[in-house]
Design an enzyme around this catalytic site. Structure first.
Site, short mmCIF file in Angstrom:
data_model
loop_
_atom_site.label_atom_id
_atom_site.label_comp_id
_atom_site.label_asym_id
_atom_site.label_seq_id
_atom_site.Cartn_x
_atom_site.Cartn_y
_atom_site.Cartn_z
N ASP A 212 2.64 -1.07 3.69
CA ASP A 212 3.40 -0.34 4.71
C ASP A 212 2.76 -0.52 6.09
O ASP A 212 1.55 -0.38 6.26
CB ASP A 212 3.41 1.16 4.40
CG ASP A 212 3.92 1.49 3.01
OD1 ASP A 212 3.65 0.70 2.08
OD2 ASP A 212 4.55 2.54 2.85
N HIS B 76 4.88 0.85 8.90
CA HIS B 76 5.46 2.10 9.44
C HIS B 76 5.42 2.20 10.97
O HIS B 76 4.96 3.21 11.51
CB HIS B 76 4.78 3.31 8.82
CG HIS B 76 5.38 3.74 7.51
ND1 HIS B 76 6.72 4.04 7.38
CD2 HIS B 76 4.83 3.91 6.29
CE1 HIS B 76 6.97 4.38 6.12
NE2 HIS B 76 5.84 4.30 5.44
N ASP C 70 10.12 3.43 10.52
CA ASP C 70 10.06 4.89 10.39
C ASP C 70 8.64 5.41 10.63
O ASP C 70 7.65 4.72 10.44
CB ASP C 70 10.56 5.38 9.02
CG ASP C 70 12.07 5.40 8.93
OD1 ASP C 70 12.74 5.44 9.98
OD2 ASP C 70 12.59 5.38 7.80
N HIS D 175 3.57 1.70 -0.72
CA HIS D 175 4.27 2.98 -0.88
C HIS D 175 3.41 4.22 -0.75
O HIS D 175 3.94 5.31 -0.59
CB HIS D 175 4.98 2.96 -2.23
CG HIS D 175 6.03 4.00 -2.46
ND1 HIS D 175 6.91 4.41 -1.47
CD2 HIS D 175 6.37 4.71 -3.57
CE1 HIS D 175 7.74 5.31 -1.98
NE2 HIS D 175 7.43 5.52 -3.23
#
Length: 473
Positions: free
Chosen positions: A216, A218, A248, A403
């Site tokens: 990730d 992000h 996000d 995740h």
């Protein structure tokens, strides 16, 4: 009771230090000493929310309500957790209960009203949903779209160039945007590229080549650049695989998505993108990417990104040895690599609440054997025996997934067969974790690398999420 309160206070101290796991340990010990005090459960629920273990938070809040049905904080915690996993129809009942018990609580009242709007919005979106809706690209005349003379960036023709990439990296570092024509051009080109790829991409690492697997990112653009600075920029001999959740939370999600897409254009056979659970519409509405697209560009950009996210592969098989996917393994031992190969992801744009796609994007490992309920409240958890059977059945050395935050940036679990890699250090500016990436050469040995967060401009995470969301983070 005094011993239990002392443990709770130690948990509170750990919480103040942002040591969420340590806080949970102390709250758990307090509960073991006295399991009849509801505040111990609500405190642990809040720490679980910080760790995104929303399912555990809901269970803790529910236990507190069972002990004391009038404990407003427990309803508040459960409402927050359900909101954060987008279960607005469940959350609304608890928000209502909080307002009823504390009518002077303006924050709770605002959350209740926001939740009502979300429930109505969800119902509206479901009502107007069309299976084969026309693409947002319809009517988009790129050929005749003018790039004004005042635009001070490198011009992009048909093919991606290193000059354009270098300019893009600097523009984004300096807070500048791409011209909307180039944004549309990049998204549409990559949408076509990834749509044509298999649901499970299969790749080898040739001699004198290297593949880097990242977890990730992000929206933490400056930390992404730190990976490239430390490890080398993508090239024909140095491929990269980004394992979902590019967007996000962090407030440079458009910059990350566009840069990764530009590299996909530049090196389509050496640069890979797996879909994550945040490359989905409902998460993007809640956690900031939709708002960021609209603020920096326009709604059409978000809709085109949404279409491209739906086209992304769900997994990458590296050298027939490592299955790389965002979430994890499955609720059924019968699932094989062939089932992933056969999955037609184009028939299902969003993962939903059940099924193979949802599990690939959402599941997590657990230390206990077997399978268990998800700590997130979505999907499930799988134990070391599940991983062992899957790897042996499919001839794999390990499963690589992302995740989840890992304090050292990565973790090797399940007797070496389940590896988590997470590439967003100091996640959301609130967790003192390192980032990591994995280098794989032609011998297929995994080389783990850790790195620290770097400074970024003074823009907070979730800057483009809705205001009610911000107050819960």
């Amino acid at each position: 009771m005094a011993d239990a309160v002392s443990l709770k206070n130690q948990g509170n101290d750990a919480f103040k230090q942002k040591d969420w796991s340590g806080a949970i340990d102390f709250y758990t010990k307090a509960i073991e000493v006295n399991d009849k005090e509801p505040s111990f459960y609500t405190n642990r629920a809040q720490a679980n929310i910080k760790l995104e273990a929303y399912g555990y938070a809901i269970a803790d809040a529910s236990k507190a309500i069972e002990i004391d049905p009038n404990f407003a904080k427990a309803y508040y915690r459960r409402a927050v957790a359900n909101t954060l996993i987008l279960k607005h129809s469940d959350a609304i009942h608890d928000w209502k209960a909080v307002v009823r018990k504390n009518p002077a609580d303006k924050v709770a009242k605002a959350q209740y009203e926001a939740c009502q709007k979300m429930v109505k919005r969800d119902a509206f979106l479901k009502a107007i949903e069309i299976a084969d809706a026309p693409s947002a690209a319809v009517g988009l005349d790129l050929e005749n779209m003018i790039v004004e003379d005042s635009y001070d960036g490198v011009r992009l023709k048909e093919d991606m160039t290193q000059e354009f990439l270098d300019d893009m990296i600097e523009r984004f570092k300096n807070g500048k945007k791409l011209h909307r024509k180039y944004v549309f051009q990049i998204i549409l080109a990559v949408k076509d590229l990834v749509y044509a790829e298999a649901t499970m991409v299969e790749t080898e690492v040739a001699p004198d080549h290297m593949l880097t697997v990242c977890g990730d990112t992000h929206g933490q653009y400056f930390d992404l650049l730190e990976i490239f600075r430390l490890n080398g920029f993508p090239s024909q001999k140095h491929g990269y695989l980004f394992n979902g959740d590019f967007v996000d939370r962090g407030s440079w999600s458009t910059e990350i998505a566009l840069l990764l897409y530009a590299y996909k254009m530049m090196y389509p056979k050496f640069f890979f993108l797996n879909r994550g659970n945040h490359e989905t519409d409902d998460m993007n509405r809640m956690y900031g990417f939709e708002g960021e697209c609209k603020a920096k560009y326009n709604e059409r950009v978000f809709k085109l990104f949404s279409e491209s996210f739906s086209a992304l592969p769900l997994a990458t098989l590296i050298g027939s040895k490592y299955l790389t996917l965002h979430g994890g393994l499955f609720s059924d031992d019968a699932i094989t690599l062939d089932d992933i190969r056969k999955l037609n992801r184009h028939n299902q744009r969003q993962p939903g609440q059940a099924g193979l796609m949802m599990e690939m994007l959402w599941t997590d490992p657990q230390t206990m054997p077997g399978r268990g309920p998800s700590k997130r409240g979505v999907g499930l958890q799988f134990g070391p025996d599940v991983t062992k059977r899957f790897c042996e059945k499919n001839g794999l050395e390990a499963v690589i997934r992302s995740h989840e935050v890992r304090m050292e940036g990565y973790e090797v679990e399940h007797d070496g067969r389940c590896i988590t890699v997470f590439s967003a250090p100091k996640y959301c500016d609130s967790t003192e974790n390192k980032g990591a990436y994995i280098n794989i050469e032609s011998d297929y040995k995994l080389q783990f690398n850790k790195f620290d967060a770097v400074p970024h401009p003074d823009i907070k995470p979730m800057a483009y999420a809705n205001n009610s969301m911000m107050s819960m983070m």
